[in-house]
Design an enzyme around this catalytic site. Structure first.
Site, PDB file in Angstrom:
ATOM      1  N   LYS A   1      40.454  38.278  38.696  1.00 32.04           N
ATOM      2  CA  LYS A   1      40.447  39.685  38.314  1.00 32.04           C
ATOM      3  C   LYS A   1      41.839  40.248  38.583  1.00 32.04           C
ATOM      4  O   LYS A   1      42.280  40.339  39.734  1.00 32.04           O
ATOM      5  CB  LYS A   1      39.394  40.467  39.091  1.00 32.04           C
ATOM      6  CG  LYS A   1      39.294  41.929  38.668  1.00 32.04           C
ATOM      7  CD  LYS A   1      38.211  42.641  39.462  1.00 32.04           C
ATOM      8  CE  LYS A   1      38.113  44.101  39.045  1.00 32.04           C
ATOM      9  NZ  LYS A   1      37.092  44.831  39.842  1.00 32.04           N
TER      10      LYS A   1
ATOM     11  N   ARG B   1      37.873  53.841  34.729  1.00 33.14           N
ATOM     12  CA  ARG B   1      37.885  54.733  35.892  1.00 33.14           C
ATOM     13  C   ARG B   1      37.224  56.061  35.578  1.00 33.14           C
ATOM     14  O   ARG B   1      36.611  56.684  36.432  1.00 33.14           O
ATOM     15  CB  ARG B   1      39.311  54.880  36.411  1.00 33.14           C
ATOM     16  CG  ARG B   1      39.764  53.555  37.019  1.00 33.14           C
ATOM     17  CD  ARG B   1      41.176  53.518  37.513  1.00 33.14           C
ATOM     18  NE  ARG B   1      41.455  52.156  37.987  1.00 33.14           N
ATOM     19  CZ  ARG B   1      42.654  51.630  38.080  1.00 33.14           C
ATOM     20  NH1 ARG B   1      43.710  52.337  37.735  1.00 33.14           N
ATOM     21  NH2 ARG B   1      42.812  50.387  38.513  1.00 33.14           N
TER      22      ARG B   1
ATOM     23  N   ARG C   1      45.413  48.910  43.420  1.00 31.74           N
ATOM     24  CA  ARG C   1      44.659  47.800  44.009  1.00 31.74           C
ATOM     25  C   ARG C   1      45.477  46.508  44.020  1.00 31.74           C
ATOM     26  O   ARG C   1      44.924  45.417  44.033  1.00 31.74           O
ATOM     27  CB  ARG C   1      43.353  47.597  43.233  1.00 31.74           C
ATOM     28  CG  ARG C   1      42.443  48.825  43.272  1.00 31.74           C
ATOM     29  CD  ARG C   1      41.098  48.544  42.623  1.00 31.74           C
ATOM     30  NE  ARG C   1      40.188  49.654  42.838  1.00 31.74           N
ATOM     31  CZ  ARG C   1      39.716  50.446  41.879  1.00 31.74           C
ATOM     32  NH1 ARG C   1      40.081  50.244  40.624  1.00 31.74           N
ATOM     33  NH2 ARG C   1      38.890  51.430  42.176  1.00 31.74           N
TER      34      ARG C   1
ATOM     35  N   GLU D   1      42.042  30.573  43.454  1.00 30.07           N
ATOM     36  CA  GLU D   1      40.852  31.411  43.608  1.00 30.07           C
ATOM     37  C   GLU D   1      39.611  30.693  43.067  1.00 30.07           C
ATOM     38  O   GLU D   1      38.527  30.774  43.655  1.00 30.07           O
ATOM     39  CB  GLU D   1      41.045  32.735  42.856  1.00 30.07           C
ATOM     40  CG  GLU D   1      42.116  33.646  43.421  1.00 30.07           C
ATOM     41  CD  GLU D   1      41.653  34.441  44.629  1.00 30.07           C
ATOM     42  OE1 GLU D   1      40.508  34.239  45.082  1.00 30.07           O
ATOM     43  OE2 GLU D   1      42.436  35.278  45.108  1.00 30.07           O
TER      44      GLU D   1
ATOM     45  N   LYS E   1      38.937  38.425  34.143  1.00 39.03           N
ATOM     46  CA  LYS E   1      38.932  39.843  33.784  1.00 39.03           C
ATOM     47  C   LYS E   1      40.334  40.402  33.994  1.00 39.03           C
ATOM     48  O   LYS E   1      40.880  40.227  35.091  1.00 39.03           O
ATOM     49  CB  LYS E   1      37.926  40.600  34.644  1.00 39.03           C
ATOM     50  CG  LYS E   1      37.821  42.092  34.344  1.00 39.03           C
ATOM     51  CD  LYS E   1      36.794  42.755  35.255  1.00 39.03           C
ATOM     52  CE  LYS E   1      36.691  44.249  34.923  1.00 39.03           C
ATOM     53  NZ  LYS E   1      35.711  44.937  35.794  1.00 39.03           N
TER      54      LYS E   1
ATOM     55  N   SER F   1      37.497  47.919  29.324  1.00 43.40           N
ATOM     56  CA  SER F   1      37.515  49.237  28.697  1.00 43.40           C
ATOM     57  C   SER F   1      38.763  49.481  27.861  1.00 43.40           C
ATOM     58  O   SER F   1      38.684  50.058  26.763  1.00 43.40           O
ATOM     59  CB  SER F   1      37.389  50.318  29.774  1.00 43.40           C
ATOM     60  OG  SER F   1      38.468  50.235  30.705  1.00 43.40           O
TER      61      SER F   1
ATOM     62  N   TYR G   1      31.346  45.951  25.614  1.00 45.72           N
ATOM     63  CA  TYR G   1      30.622  47.193  25.369  1.00 45.72           C
ATOM     64  C   TYR G   1      30.035  47.227  23.968  1.00 45.72           C
ATOM     65  O   TYR G   1      29.220  48.101  23.661  1.00 45.72           O
ATOM     66  CB  TYR G   1      31.552  48.386  25.613  1.00 45.72           C
ATOM     67  CG  TYR G   1      32.064  48.413  27.036  1.00 45.72           C
ATOM     68  CD1 TYR G   1      31.263  48.885  28.069  1.00 45.72           C
ATOM     69  CD2 TYR G   1      33.331  47.924  27.359  1.00 45.72           C
ATOM     70  CE1 TYR G   1      31.712  48.880  29.387  1.00 45.72           C
ATOM     71  CE2 TYR G   1      33.788  47.916  28.670  1.00 45.72           C
ATOM     72  CZ  TYR G   1      32.972  48.393  29.675  1.00 45.72           C
ATOM     73  OH  TYR G   1      33.401  48.371  30.984  1.00 45.72           O
TER      74      TYR G   1
END
Length: 329
Positions: free
Chosen positions: A203, A213, A224, A240, A255, A281, A320
């Site tokens: 990610k 957001r 982040r 990871e 992602k 998004s 989506y």
């Protein structure tokens, strides 16, 4: 040598001559069961709230979420990934609403489970960012940094309450070191051995999260970058990946999707577990905005983007457009 000898003998265009021919030799095909619908449910609203940067996507009420789940099942969509949006007054420093059995996400899981049962794979976002007043994915230490190990304790509690609510799979998304192992232990020790883990393995700290957001009512202050991955790195994703698999991940995810197709392909070539990619998004918003301007053919662009994600190696795609595309397929 005749005058025709310089013409090509091999002509790949022969296999592109008609729509039927192209369908017959297609190497990759989208199917409704490839798709997972991310959905937001917001506490304290009586009507769905449109997300301005994501035309066609809303923050659901509990009732409209149940309806969306039924529509996804009818379209053949495989799963639904649920995100809870609590009332602002319930946010605090440690994300208490995220582990409240009566918190909005846990209530939504129970609602969807009651509505569609096992006909849809019910997944839940396992992260604190929606529930904290600072908007970070974990608990902050005295210096204002995310405390990895204190956050893991909260994730263990979240896993338990989400599993108690009836979720089929949890999606730890905070990129804390050791999160998959802690979640797996928490599930196993509370009698939830059958609940699977979709690990957010790679990610990235991405500029494409902007509309999300708004969707979750984020309270984020700062960024982040200390826990999500640097967009410049690929080998880091493989590290990871190895850690998540060793800790018990059942499925892994990349992602965002489109800006990281190379990472997706590398991971897909490296594992024998299902691989997901999240068309986020910003990817959604760009296509919708360009289509609204008349600059691209919306439907063709959606299918091309999703096909590219599948071609890169994704077994599952969070999008989506899941229900809309599934109906069309």
């Amino acid at each position: 040598m005749t005058k025709y000898g310089s013409f090509p003998g091999a002509r790949p265009r022969r296999l592109r001559t008609t729509p039927a021919m192209r369908r017959m030799v297609a190497e990759h095909r989208l199917h409704p069961s490839d798709l997972i619908l991310p959905a937001f449910v917001r506490e304290g609203i009586s009507e769905p709230v449109p997300i301005s940067a994501m035309p066609g996507v809303v923050q659901h009420t509990r009732d409209t979420l149940r309806k969306a789940a039924v529509e996804a099942v009818e379209a053949g969509v495989a799963g639904i990934m649920l995100f809870g949006v609590p009332e602002d007054a319930k946010k605090d420093a440690v994300g208490t609403a995220g582990t409240d059995p009566d918190g909005i996400l846990q209530v939504a899981i129970r609602d969807v489970k009651a509505e569609v049962g096992d006909d849809l794979v019910i997944m839940s976002d396992l992260c604190l960012d929606e529930y904290t007043d600072h908007g970070h994915c974990g608990v902050l230490d005295a210096a204002g940094r995310v405390d990895n190990d204190a956050t893991l304790e909260r994730y263990a509690e979240m896993a338990q309450v989400q599993a108690d609510a009836g979720v089929h799979a949890v999606g730890p998304s905070g990129m804390m070191d050791g999160q998959v192992g802690v979640v797996r232990d928490a599930l196993d020790q509370t009698g939830h051995e059958d609940v699977s883990i979709l690990a957010y393995t790679a990610k990235y700290s991405s500029a494409f999260y902007g509309p999300f957001r708004e969707a979750v009512g984020s309270s984020l202050k700062g960024d982040r970058k200390t826990y999500q991955q640097d967009p410049a790195n690929l080998r880091e994703s493989l590290r990871e990946l190895a850690l998540d698999l060793d800790e018990g991940a059942d499925m892994v995810m990349v992602k965002p999707a489109l800006p990281y197709l190379d990472v997706l392909a590398k991971i897909a070539d490296s594992v024998d577990v299902p691989v997901a990619a999240y068309q986020i998004s910003g990817e959604y918003a760009m296509i919708e905005a360009a289509a609204e301007k008349g600059w691209i053919d919306r439907d063709k662009a959606i299918l091309e983007a999703l096909t590219g994600i599948k071609r890169a190696g994704a077994n599952m795609i969070l999008t989506y457009w899941a229900t809309e595309v599934a109906r069309g397929l």
